[in-house]
Design an enzyme around this catalytic site. Structure first.
Site, PDB file in Angstrom:
ATOM      1  N   THR A 230      -0.565  53.903  27.558  1.00  0.00           N
ATOM      2  CA  THR A 230      -1.488  55.009  27.253  1.00  0.00           C
ATOM      3  C   THR A 230      -2.607  54.566  26.316  1.00  0.00           C
ATOM      4  OG1 THR A 230       0.441  56.465  27.392  1.00  0.00           O
ATOM      5  CG2 THR A 230      -1.557  57.410  26.443  1.00  0.00           C
TER       6      THR A 230
ATOM      7  N   HIS B 285      -5.126  58.574  34.928  1.00  0.00           N
ATOM      8  CA  HIS B 285      -3.903  59.365  34.763  1.00  0.00           C
ATOM      9  C   HIS B 285      -2.966  59.016  35.898  1.00  0.00           C
ATOM     10  CE1 HIS B 285      -1.172  62.843  34.626  1.00  0.00           C
ATOM     11  NE2 HIS B 285      -1.299  62.831  35.944  1.00  0.00           N
TER      12      HIS B 285
ATOM     13  N   LYS C 175     -10.417  59.111  35.228  1.00  0.00           N
ATOM     14  CA  LYS C 175     -10.921  60.062  34.235  1.00  0.00           C
ATOM     15  C   LYS C 175     -12.436  59.927  34.072  1.00  0.00           C
ATOM     16  CE  LYS C 175      -6.514  60.379  31.717  1.00  0.00           C
ATOM     17  NZ  LYS C 175      -5.860  60.419  30.377  1.00  0.00           N
TER      18      LYS C 175
ATOM     19  N   ARG D 158       2.093  53.501  37.297  1.00  0.00           N
ATOM     20  CA  ARG D 158       2.060  53.468  35.827  1.00  0.00           C
ATOM     21  C   ARG D 158       2.039  52.027  35.304  1.00  0.00           C
ATOM     22  NH1 ARG D 158       2.418  58.372  33.279  1.00  0.00           N
ATOM     23  NH2 ARG D 158       3.326  57.492  31.394  1.00  0.00           N
TER      24      ARG D 158
ATOM     25  N   ARG E  64      -6.007  49.998  32.218  1.00  0.00           N
ATOM     26  CA  ARG E  64      -6.403  50.460  30.880  1.00  0.00           C
ATOM     27  C   ARG E  64      -6.849  49.300  29.987  1.00  0.00           C
ATOM     28  NH1 ARG E  64      -1.811  55.200  30.579  1.00  0.00           N
ATOM     29  NH2 ARG E  64      -3.184  56.961  31.048  1.00  0.00           N
TER      30      ARG E  64
ATOM     31  N   TYR F 102      -2.826  70.299  32.230  1.00  0.00           N
ATOM     32  CA  TYR F 102      -2.146  69.673  31.095  1.00  0.00           C
ATOM     33  C   TYR F 102      -1.311  70.665  30.281  1.00  0.00           C
ATOM     34  CZ  TYR F 102      -4.441  65.138  31.737  1.00  0.00           C
ATOM     35  OH  TYR F 102      -4.838  63.912  32.225  1.00  0.00           O
TER      36      TYR F 102
ATOM     37  N   ASN G  22      -9.057  56.939  28.349  1.00  0.00           N
ATOM     38  CA  ASN G  22      -8.199  55.836  28.802  1.00  0.00           C
ATOM     39  C   ASN G  22      -8.172  55.654  30.320  1.00  0.00           C
ATOM     40  OD1 ASN G  22      -6.568  58.002  29.331  1.00  0.00           O
ATOM     41  ND2 ASN G  22      -4.796  57.260  28.197  1.00  0.00           N
TER      42      ASN G  22
ATOM     43  N   GLU H  52       1.639  68.024  40.600  1.00  0.00           N
ATOM     44  CA  GLU H  52       0.255  67.575  40.380  1.00  0.00           C
ATOM     45  C   GLU H  52      -0.474  67.336  41.701  1.00  0.00           C
ATOM     46  OE1 GLU H  52       1.155  65.510  36.032  1.00  0.00           O
ATOM     47  OE2 GLU H  52       0.493  64.253  37.691  1.00  0.00           O
TER      48      GLU H  52
ATOM     49  N   PHE I 141      -3.183  66.755  20.459  1.00  0.00           N
ATOM     50  CA  PHE I 141      -4.320  66.217  21.216  1.00  0.00           C
ATOM     51  C   PHE I 141      -4.728  67.090  22.405  1.00  0.00           C
ATOM     52  CE2 PHE I 141      -0.445  64.043  22.756  1.00  0.00           C
ATOM     53  CZ  PHE I 141      -0.481  64.353  24.103  1.00  0.00           C
TER      54      PHE I 141
HETATM   55  P1  RTP Z   1      -1.626  60.385  31.549  1.00  0.00           P
HETATM   56  O1  RTP Z   1      -0.762  61.630  31.527  1.00  0.00           O
HETATM   57  O2  RTP Z   1      -3.086  60.664  31.326  1.00  0.00           O
HETATM   58  O3  RTP Z   1      -1.356  59.536  32.752  1.00  0.00           O
HETATM   59  O4  RTP Z   1      -1.222  59.463  30.329  1.00  0.00           O
HETATM   60  P2  RTP Z   1       0.208  59.151  29.739  1.00  0.00           P
HETATM   61  O5  RTP Z   1       1.288  59.725  30.608  1.00  0.00           O
HETATM   62  O6  RTP Z   1       0.210  57.684  29.493  1.00  0.00           O
HETATM   63  O7  RTP Z   1       0.161  59.921  28.367  1.00  0.00           O
HETATM   64  P3  RTP Z   1       0.640  61.417  27.988  1.00  0.00           P
HETATM   65  O8  RTP Z   1       1.634  61.321  26.902  1.00  0.00           O
HETATM   66  O9  RTP Z   1       1.024  62.185  29.228  1.00  0.00           O
HETATM   67  O10 RTP Z   1      -0.692  62.045  27.382  1.00  0.00           O
HETATM   68  C1  RTP Z   1      -1.722  62.524  28.209  1.00  0.00           C
HETATM   69  C2  RTP Z   1      -3.048  62.011  27.713  1.00  0.00           C
HETATM   70  O11 RTP Z   1      -3.310  62.571  26.431  1.00  0.00           O
HETATM   71  C3  RTP Z   1      -3.972  61.624  25.621  1.00  0.00           C
HETATM   72  N1  RTP Z   1      -3.188  61.345  24.436  1.00  0.00           N
HETATM   73  N2  RTP Z   1      -3.725  61.264  23.268  1.00  0.00           N
HETATM   74  N3  RTP Z   1      -4.157  60.980  20.495  1.00  0.00           N
HETATM   75  C4  RTP Z   1      -2.930  60.825  20.991  1.00  0.00           C
HETATM   76  O12 RTP Z   1      -1.968  60.564  20.305  1.00  0.00           O
HETATM   77  C5  RTP Z   1      -2.745  60.999  22.414  1.00  0.00           C
HETATM   78  N4  RTP Z   1      -1.623  60.913  23.035  1.00  0.00           N
HETATM   79  C6  RTP Z   1      -1.905  61.132  24.330  1.00  0.00           C
HETATM   80  C7  RTP Z   1      -4.141  60.356  26.424  1.00  0.00           C
HETATM   81  O13 RTP Z   1      -5.450  60.329  26.979  1.00  0.00           O
HETATM   82  C8  RTP Z   1      -3.098  60.498  27.500  1.00  0.00           C
HETATM   83  O14 RTP Z   1      -3.466  59.779  28.646  1.00  0.00           O
HETATM   84 MG    MG Z   2       1.301  61.776  31.189  1.00  0.00          MG
END
Ligand code: RTP
Ligand code: MG
Length: 142
Positions: free
Chosen positions: A93, A117, A11, A87, A104, A51, A114, A128, A59
């Site tokens: 996350t 991705h 990112k 992962r 991370r 997204y 963070n 993707e 968010f």
């Molecule tokens: P990613 O998709 O980026 O690999 O991350 P992830 O699966 O661990 O998390 P995901 O639930 O898919 O959320 C995508 C990205 O959105 C941001 N986020 N912010 N403020 C919040 O509560 C929140 N929750 C998620 C994070 O940057 C996350 O990586």
């Molecule tokens: Mg995700």
């Protein structure tokens, strides 16, 4: 265990910190091979499409703004169990909850910035990967 491919992004925060090489090293040490890679500046429209699954989440806008705030590195990682393994190497996350030694934990500043991705399932990985790469850009490699 099956050989899988997964879509990874470094990112804008981690690209700005100049730790692309260190993060690639984490993938390689985990047995993941980079089979495609490019640096990309996403537009607001691109980030919104990538997204779209999070469209209704609070968010979403901040996430899309952040993802087009600077260049990202997109790469396809290949290996046994690549989706889950990536992962695991990424960590939780929220970097405050990420296990020691994960990307991370070491490079992320916040839940928004963070560092990386990773695709979360086989179906999303296929979507993707196709978002960023065509067939000619995906290499079969030793
Ligand atoms: P990613 O998709 O980026 O690999 O991350 P992830 O699966 O661990 O998390 P995901 O639930 O898919 O959320 C995508 C990205 O959105 C941001 N986020 N912010 N403020 C919040 O509560 C929140 N929750 C998620 C994070 O940057 C996350 O990586
Ligand atoms: Mg995700």
């Amino acid at each position: 265990m099956a050989v899988e491919r997964t879509l990874s992004m470094i990112k804008p925060d981690a690209v700005a910190k100049n730790v692309i090489g260190e993060i690639y090293s984490r993938f390689e040490k985990a047995g993941l091979r980079i089979v495609a890679s490019k640096m990309v500046q996403l537009s607001a429209e691109d980030a919104g499409k990538f997204y779209a699954v999070h469209k209704e989440r609070p968010f979403y806008k901040d996430l899309c703004d952040f993802m087009c705030s600077g260049p990202i590195m997109a790469q396809v990682l290949e290996g046994e169990n690549a989706i889950a393994k990536n992962r695991e190497v990424m960590g939780a996350t929220n970097p405050k909850e990420a296990a020691a030694g994960t990307i991370r934990a070491d490079f992320a500043d916040s839940i928004d910035a963070n560092a990386v991705h990773g695709s979360d399932a086989a179906e999303t990985a296929a979507q993707e990967i196709a978002f960023f790469f065509n067939a000619f850009e995906l290499c079969d490699r030793p």
